[in-house]
Design a protein around this motif. Sequence first.
Motif, PDB file in Angstrom:
ATOM      1  N   ASP A  57      -9.795   0.339  -6.151  1.00  0.00           N
ATOM      2  CA  ASP A  57     -10.974  -0.378  -5.263  1.00  0.00           C
ATOM      3  C   ASP A  57     -10.619  -0.578  -3.974  1.00  0.00           C
ATOM      4  OD1 ASP A  57     -12.676  -0.240  -7.668  1.00  0.00           O
ATOM      5  OD2 ASP A  57     -12.056  -2.523  -8.052  1.00  0.00           O
ATOM      6  N   HIS A  58      -9.227  -1.002  -3.646  1.00  0.00           N
ATOM      7  CA  HIS A  58      -8.993  -1.348  -2.527  1.00  0.00           C
ATOM      8  C   HIS A  58      -8.923  -0.091  -1.443  1.00  0.00           C
ATOM      9  CE1 HIS A  58      -6.437  -2.446   1.114  1.00  0.00           C
ATOM     10  NE2 HIS A  58      -5.687  -1.710   0.745  1.00  0.00           N
ATOM     11  N   PHE A  59      -8.525   0.866  -1.907  1.00  0.00           N
ATOM     12  CA  PHE A  59      -8.520   2.105  -1.234  1.00  0.00           C
ATOM     13  C   PHE A  59      -9.854   2.810  -0.763  1.00  0.00           C
ATOM     14  CE2 PHE A  59      -4.084   2.151  -2.238  1.00  0.00           C
ATOM     15  CZ  PHE A  59      -3.398   1.841  -0.943  1.00  0.00           C
TER      16      PHE A  59
ATOM     17  N   GLN B  78     -12.422   0.881  -0.403  1.00  0.00           N
ATOM     18  CA  GLN B  78     -13.003   0.089   0.730  1.00  0.00           C
ATOM     19  C   GLN B  78     -12.184   0.604   2.119  1.00  0.00           C
ATOM     20  OE1 GLN B  78     -15.397  -2.009   0.695  1.00  0.00           O
ATOM     21  NE2 GLN B  78     -15.301  -2.326   3.127  1.00  0.00           N
ATOM     22  N   VAL B  79     -10.976   0.810   2.138  1.00  0.00           N
ATOM     23  CA  VAL B  79     -10.394   1.423   3.265  1.00  0.00           C
ATOM     24  C   VAL B  79     -10.883   2.427   3.773  1.00  0.00           C
ATOM     25  CG1 VAL B  79      -8.127   2.473   3.871  1.00  0.00           C
ATOM     26  CG2 VAL B  79      -8.012   0.474   2.690  1.00  0.00           C
TER      27      VAL B  79
ATOM     28  N   ASP C 110       0.831  -1.037  -0.031  1.00  0.00           N
ATOM     29  CA  ASP C 110       0.041   0.043   0.057  1.00  0.00           C
ATOM     30  C   ASP C 110       0.732   1.261   0.093  1.00  0.00           C
ATOM     31  OD1 ASP C 110      -2.325  -1.431  -0.006  1.00  0.00           O
ATOM     32  OD2 ASP C 110      -3.096  -1.006   2.101  1.00  0.00           O
TER      33      ASP C 110
ATOM     34  N   GLU D 198      -2.752   2.778  -8.116  1.00  0.00           N
ATOM     35  CA  GLU D 198      -3.429   2.633  -6.776  1.00  0.00           C
ATOM     36  C   GLU D 198      -2.950   3.341  -5.662  1.00  0.00           C
ATOM     37  OE1 GLU D 198      -5.839  -0.840  -6.125  1.00  0.00           O
ATOM     38  OE2 GLU D 198      -6.357  -0.928  -8.286  1.00  0.00           O
TER      39      GLU D 198
END
Length: 156
Positions: free
Chosen positions: A143-145, A147-148, A27, A117
């Motif tokens: 997408d991951h961030f 959600q974070v 990340d 990302e």
Amino acid sequence: MATIGLNNPAQTMALGERLAPLLIAGDVIVLNGDLGAGKTTFTKGIAKGLGIQRVIKSPTFTIIREYLDGRLPLYHMDVYRLETGGGEDLGLEEYFEGDGISVVEWAEFVADELPSEYLAITFNRCDQAGEEVRSVTLEPHGDHFDQVVKELVEHE
């Protein structure tokens, strides 16, 4: 995108601490804001949330400080001194694609090196009547961030 108000340095650090458990290896967190806006204080919170015991110092003169003793390694970067170039020579992609969390201050100077990302966090001073009030804008890229940020804001 989300904006959170912070009334003091302790709240800034606590936000970083709450973010840490949501992060995974590789990340990249980009911190934007003026000098003294809270970027290093926020990074101290991330380090605490990762279980890092060492004192976190601004990497202004060393460019990159590595903290390897937490749940995940923390790579704290201050690339302000690269405003005239040179980011491509540091091997930043090895950090960004590595086994830890990369926190980058003044990332505009290495924008071409950033992955697609990442989470951009902008610190804005809103000083009122001598109080060091801040607002923090969280801008996820990927997408991951997304959600974070959703999880972080839900627990705000």
